[in-house]
Enzyme design. Structure first.
Site, PDB file in Angstrom:
ATOM      1  CD  GLU A  38     -33.414  28.573  26.973  1.00  9.05           C
ATOM      2  OE1 GLU A  38     -32.890  28.954  25.910  1.00  9.05           O
ATOM      3  OE2 GLU A  38     -34.498  29.013  27.391  1.00  9.05           O
ATOM      4  CG  HIS A 102     -38.023  27.637  25.335  1.00 10.84           C
ATOM      5  ND1 HIS A 102     -39.047  28.431  24.894  1.00 10.84           N
ATOM      6  CD2 HIS A 102     -36.881  28.257  24.956  1.00 10.84           C
ATOM      7  CE1 HIS A 102     -38.544  29.492  24.275  1.00 10.84           C
ATOM      8  NE2 HIS A 102     -37.233  29.405  24.280  1.00 10.84           N
ATOM      9  CG  ASP A 113     -36.460  32.217  21.253  1.00  9.29           C
ATOM     10  OD1 ASP A 113     -35.238  32.246  21.475  1.00  9.29           O
ATOM     11  OD2 ASP A 113     -37.281  31.612  21.967  1.00  9.29           O
TER      12      ASP A 113
HETATM   13 ZN   LIG Z   1     -35.944  30.537  23.227  1.00  6.24          ZN
END
Ligand SMILES: [Zn+2]
Length: 169
Positions: A38, A102, A113
């Site tokens: 990520e 993602h 999140d």
């Molecule tokens: Zn996330």
């Protein structure tokens, strides 16, 4: 497949327009391989009346921790850059929100999140909602999050002639 550049808040005429720089940064960090990690950063831009123009997405810094399913941002580098841009532009370019990737084709936010976005929105000095963006493999997710936790998920807007002029002056 190019990402949609122009987004609209449903039920309003409020547009969010992504310039070339953020779109290029997003393309560089799309999570395709099994070992991809990520990535993320902050979004900087102009407020133009009811509209928002995103002109820059910062890239992961050396200090950020990148994992396959988690991006932990070390805020120092990103916030220092936001201050620099604010000063250089005499207050025109400001912190607008956050982006991260993602490993999903059509990304949707995790509960972590949503919690983090709300904290960041509540911290904003200008009282505006936070623009939160997730870059998936085939699509991006764009939403506003308020300090009170109210979400507003944006929809792709077809760019009609004339709307573009809002952002080009
Ligand atoms: Zn996330």
């Amino acid at each position: 497949m190019p990402f949609v550049k122009t987004w609209i808040v449903p039920g309003t005429e409020h547009l969010v327009y992504l310039r070339q720089q953020p779109l290029e940064v997003f393309s560089r960090y799309i999570q395709q391989g099994m070992d991809s990690k990520e990535a993320g950063g902050i979004l900087l831009g102009h407020v133009r009346g009811e509209h928002l123009e995103i002109i820059e997405a910062t890239e992961p810094s050396f200090w950020d921790k990148r994992f396959r399913f988690l991006f932990e941002r070390m805020p120092y580098f990103h916030h220092r850059l936001a201050m620099k841009r604010w000063k250089e532009s005499n207050g025109l370019v400001r912190y607008i929100g956050e982006w991260h990737t993602h490993p999903q084709n059509y990304p949707s936010p995790s509960s972590i999140d949503l919690k983090e976005w709300q904290i960041l929105a509540a911290d904003r000095v200008d009282g505006r909602p936070l623009l939160a963006l997730i870059v998936g493999c085939k699509d991006i997710h764009v939403e506003y999050m308020s300090g009170a936790g109210k979400r507003n998920i944006l929809e792709p807007a077809s760019f009609r002639r004339g709307e573009e002029s809002v952002f080009l002056n």
